[in-house]
Design a protein around this motif. Structure first.
Motif, short mmCIF file in Angstrom:
data_model
loop_
_atom_site.label_atom_id
_atom_site.label_comp_id
_atom_site.label_asym_id
_atom_site.label_seq_id
_atom_site.Cartn_x
_atom_site.Cartn_y
_atom_site.Cartn_z
N UNK A 232 0.54 -0.95 -0.10
CA UNK A 232 0.04 0.26 -0.11
C UNK A 232 0.71 1.46 -0.52
N UNK A 233 0.49 1.98 -1.14
CA UNK A 233 1.19 3.54 -1.12
C UNK A 233 0.40 4.95 -0.54
N UNK A 234 0.99 5.78 -0.46
CA UNK A 234 -0.08 6.45 0.28
C UNK A 234 0.17 7.97 -0.24
N UNK A 235 -1.21 8.84 -0.62
CA UNK A 235 -0.60 9.94 -1.11
C UNK A 235 -1.85 10.70 0.71
N UNK A 236 -1.01 11.71 1.15
CA UNK A 236 -1.98 12.09 2.22
C UNK A 236 -1.68 13.38 1.77
N UNK A 237 -1.70 14.12 0.43
CA UNK A 237 -2.38 15.38 0.69
C UNK A 237 -3.08 16.06 -0.46
N UNK A 238 -4.36 15.03 -0.97
CA UNK A 238 -5.23 15.56 -2.18
C UNK A 238 -6.21 15.38 -1.95
N UNK A 239 -7.08 16.57 -1.53
CA UNK A 239 -8.36 16.41 -0.79
C UNK A 239 -9.41 16.87 -1.96
N UNK A 240 -9.74 16.23 -3.40
CA UNK A 240 -10.97 16.02 -4.22
C UNK A 240 -9.64 14.59 -5.47
N UNK A 241 -10.87 13.92 -5.63
CA UNK A 241 -11.11 13.41 -6.85
C UNK A 241 -10.14 13.87 -8.20
N UNK A 242 -9.72 14.72 -8.57
CA UNK A 242 -8.89 14.78 -9.21
C UNK A 242 -7.14 15.37 -8.58
N UNK A 243 -6.83 15.73 -7.68
CA UNK A 243 -5.54 15.28 -6.76
C UNK A 243 -6.12 14.37 -6.62
N UNK A 244 -6.86 13.19 -6.41
CA UNK A 244 -6.40 11.87 -6.14
C UNK A 244 -5.57 11.37 -7.10
N UNK A 245 -6.10 11.03 -8.11
CA UNK A 245 -6.03 10.78 -9.15
C UNK A 245 -3.57 11.35 -9.62
N UNK A 246 -4.20 13.13 -9.64
CA UNK A 246 -2.93 13.19 -9.78
C UNK A 246 -2.21 12.85 -8.88
N UNK A 247 -1.82 12.84 -7.81
CA UNK A 247 -1.08 12.34 -7.10
C UNK A 247 -0.27 10.61 -7.35
#
Length: 242
Positions: free
Chosen positions: A158-173
């Motif tokens: 499991x890798x973590x993206x702990x900074x995104x706040x919306x779907x666009x940022x989820x996918x970008x990160x």
């Protein structure tokens, strides 16, 4: 008279349908606010239709037809995305989804769907996405990772993206993590059916090939979140992308 009665029934039914998420779970968003407002207007129009001019009624009919066409077109796109079922993708992206004061049922459903896939595909890895989601958990990503661990998914997967706040940022990160770790860009997105189209559209913009791992959506929640997603899709089409 028949049309008036029909409009009144539709208005009352709409009010009930869009109130249910608020009444049962305290959920209030664009979807049920707009849904209830439109339902109330339909009810009032049916009740007091004789007060409106013929021109007004024709204009209202045109607006309704435009809305119906939009619903049909967007629903077709959503159906196509959710029916593109993941088969053997090696990377699973789990977008965050929380309410202000508690972890949402939808996020838990996404985690369950992802866990089933990861359990079946032991070589696949997950990217848990989401920053500070509410007042009780540090980040959505950490919550997702913790829940996956309960289903027996090793933390090393499991890798973590702990900074995104919306779907666009989820996918970008998630794309950044994929690039950094040199993972496959052939990805599976674990999210709700209505959300697959927008998430997949973002994934394509970041040069990924998305497929769907569909999480179930409670029937009483679907109308509210479908309307909310419609607005998100339409707004995105006119948004200047950075």
């Amino acid at each position: 008279m028949i049309i008036r009665i029909l409009l009144m029934i539709i208005g009352i039914a709409g009010i009930v349908i869009f109130y249910l998420p608020l009444g049962r779970k305290g959920i209030i968003n664009t979807g049920n606010v707009v849904g209830m407002i439109v339902s109330i207007l339909v009810l009032l129009f049916g009740t007091f239709s004789w007060l409106f001019s013929r021109a007004f009624k024709i204009g209202l009919l045109v607006i309704i037809l435009i809305i119906l066409i939009l619903i049909i077109l967007i629903n077709c796109k959503m159906s196509k995305a959710k029916n593109n079922i993941a088969r053997n993708q090696s990377v699973v992206i789990i977008p965050g989804c929380t309410s202000k004061y508690y972890i949402s049922e939808m996020l838990n459903d996404r985690v369950k769907a992802a866990a089933r896939y990861l359990d079946k595909h032991e070589d696949a890895v997950a990217i848990a996405c989401g920053g500070k989601g509410n007042e009780y958990y540090d980040t959505e990503a950490e919550y997702i990772a913790g829940e996956l661990a309960k289903y027996g998914i090793a933390k090393s997967r499991i890798a973590l993206d702990t900074t995104s706040v919306n779907t666009y940022e989820n996918i970008r990160n998630a794309r950044k993590i994929i690039t950094e770790k040199k993972l496959s860009t052939d990805v599976a997105i674990a999210t709700n059916e209505f959300h697959q189209y927008r998430a997949a559209d973002f994934a394509k913009k970041f040069r990924m090939e998305p497929a769907a791992i569909n999480a179930r959506t409670e029937k009483y929640l679907y109308p509210t979140f479908f309307v909310r997603e419609m607005f998100a899709i339409i707004i995105w089409q006119f948004r200047i992308k950075k």
